[in-house]
Structure formats: C-alpha cells, structure tokens
Enzyme design. Sequence first.
Site, mmCIF file in Angstrom:
data_model
loop_
_atom_site.group_PDB
_atom_site.id
_atom_site.type_symbol
_atom_site.label_atom_id
_atom_site.label_comp_id
_atom_site.label_asym_id
_atom_site.label_seq_id
_atom_site.Cartn_x
_atom_site.Cartn_y
_atom_site.Cartn_z
ATOM 1 N N GLY A 71 15.087 -17.613 -6.875
ATOM 2 C CA GLY A 71 14.080 -16.586 -6.600
ATOM 3 C C GLY A 71 14.360 -15.313 -7.386
ATOM 4 N N GLY B 217 18.099 -4.887 5.574
ATOM 5 C CA GLY B 217 16.998 -4.344 6.366
ATOM 6 C C GLY B 217 15.805 -4.126 5.448
ATOM 7 N N PRO B 218 15.002 -3.099 5.689
ATOM 8 C CG PRO B 218 13.943 -1.213 6.581
ATOM 9 C CD PRO B 218 15.067 -2.160 6.833
ATOM 10 C CE1 TYR C 124 13.693 -13.348 10.285
ATOM 11 C CE2 TYR C 124 12.946 -11.086 9.965
ATOM 12 C CZ TYR C 124 12.940 -12.424 9.590
ATOM 13 O OH TYR C 124 12.169 -12.833 8.526
#
Length: 293
Positions: free
Chosen positions: A22, A198-199, A156
């Site tokens: 990717g 995270g973001p 998560y």
Amino acid sequence: MNFSQKMLRDDALQGKVIVVTGGGSGLGRAMTQYFLELGAQVAITSRDLSKLTHTASELESLTGGTCLPLQCDVRHNEEVENMLQQVLKAFGKVDVLLNNAAGNFISPTERLSANAFDTIIDIVLKGTKNCTLAFGKHWIDSKQSSATVLNIVTTYAWTGSAYVVPSATAKAGVLAMTRSLAVEWAKYGIRTNAIAPGPFPTKGAWDRLLPGDLAQKFNLAKKVPLKRVGDHQELANLAAYLVSDFSAYINGEVIVIDGGEWLKGAGQFNMLEAIPEELWDQLESMIKAKKNK
Ligand code: COA
C-alpha cells in the site's frame, strides 16, 4: 516545536531493502519517502500499477533513491509470492516488510453483506498473513541473520470500534499475530512490531471514513488531548526508527502515536476537562466541606 523535522541520521537505513504494501499513496507513501531519504531501497506494492509507477518516479526524483513499483493484491497468495520473487530479483535480498495495505469504510454492521465483511478481513488480516508468511518463510529458509516485520494497526484493535467492525476485527488479528510472531520468530532474528496511529489525515482514508461534510462535523483534532492531528513525518520518523537497527532490542511492541486520543475516550473522569477553573474552586470547597462534616 517543529514536529515535522526528520529524526534519524541520513544513513540510518543505508543498505536496507524494504517492502511497503500500500505504498502508492497516503501514509505508505510518506513512510516510503523517508525510508528512501535515509538510504533504503524500497519496493512499493498495491493493486494499481499506474498509481505506483507515478509515485515511484516522483519519489525517486525527490530523494535520489531507488523505488520499485510492483503490482500485488495482498489478498492473493500467489501474487504475494510473485511480488517477493520480483523484489529478490531486483535487490538480491529483503530486510523489512511493512504491512501497511488496508481497506476500510464506515457502515452499520447490519448493513454489510458477507462479502463486504470478507473484503476487509481479506485485505487487512489475510493480506498481512500472506505477506508475513511468505517473507518469514523466505528469511527462515535462507538463514538471513536479521529481518523486521512492521505492522500498521490501530488503537481500536484493542478497544474495538462501532461502525468499522470488520476493520477492528481484522486489526485485532494483526495485533495478535504481531505479538505471537515476535516470540516465535525471534530465534530466527526476525523482529515483529506494530504502530497504532491515531488521526493522520490522508485523502484516501478521510474520503472513506469521514465522507462529505462529516470531516467538518466530527473534527477529530478535538478528540485528541494534544488538540491536533498527526503530521505524516511524525509517523515516518517512528516507522523508520522501528525498521532501523537502532531499535534492534524492540520486539513485540505496539507503539501508539495518537496524541493521547484513545486514552481520552477511556478514562472515566476525562470529561471533567470541560469544567472551567472557577467551577473547580467551588467544587473544591464543596468536597472539603463534606469531609469536615
Ligand atoms: N458500505 C457497505 N458495503 C460496501 C461499501 C460501503 N461503503 N463499500 C463496499 N462495500 C461492499 C460492496 O458492496 C461489496 O459487497 P457485495 O459484493 O456484497 O455488494 C464488497 O464490499 C466489496 O466491494 P468491492 O468494491 O467489490 O471491493 P474492492 O475489492 O474493489 O474494494 C474496498 C475494496 C471496498 C475496501 C475499497 O474501499 C478499496 O479499494 N479500498 C482500498 C483503500 C482503503 O480502503 N484504504 C483504507 C483507508 S482507511
């Protein structure tokens, strides 16, 4: 503070051959660029060869390094085996596998078809398994003295998350694979670690996870105690360190890089952040008054 600074010395990855699945866009591309700047030779893979070829030539002219674009759908084991052979043919060896390829979209789980669920499991969990197994067997059979697998997971993976259940399920599997193989394959000199970002906004992920005006509506920076999203270079710095020999004693670790985001959701009293200073004075007096009764 300049958190976009490059962390490692210029030759930190000299002589290393790295495969980034990717790697054609987003965070995979950002990590690839830094690996090239640090002297590594990098193969980037994805389904879309024309995007990969474009990225590889851009990165080569930006960095002066060698970047090989290879078409490979990680869901298909024979394509993964073929990709590994092409890397070995081009570079003679491979030192690092970065399992970065992922698939994800938001949806209430009851709306998902069996195939939709399978598609995410196949890309994330089976794809990581296909690559890790192929590369691991190669390293073990060829008695290579050291090698590294780095997996990109998510916070998560251990908390779970509503509306991205296939991704959460698959990433939990990748996390278990990381910790299991860290122990089992250490005897072959193979280190296995993970990063849980995270973001870190990228176009591909943001369009899928926060489509339309959701990005405005749910400003993810507000969920982060440090009150900002991540900078791609921060992630690239961590990834480069984890695949370099400087981290030779780190094995089986999952490093969270999220500004404290997931813990903010977890701590029972974290919502008290909304209380202003003056109110704290009143609350303190009330609590102390109770104690003196
Ligand atoms: N909601 C519900 N179901 C969805 C969906 C959505 N938003 N998007 C796709 N699906 C379903 C499809 O309907 C299909 O199921 P069906 O055959 O029962 O109808 C199944 O998922 C597979 O979709 P398809 O588009 O055929 O798969 P693909 O292999 O071409 O693409 C995806 C894979 C769906 C993951 C696509 O989003 C993708 O290519 N993503 C790559 C990049 C990515 O996701 N990166 C991660 C960013 S966080």
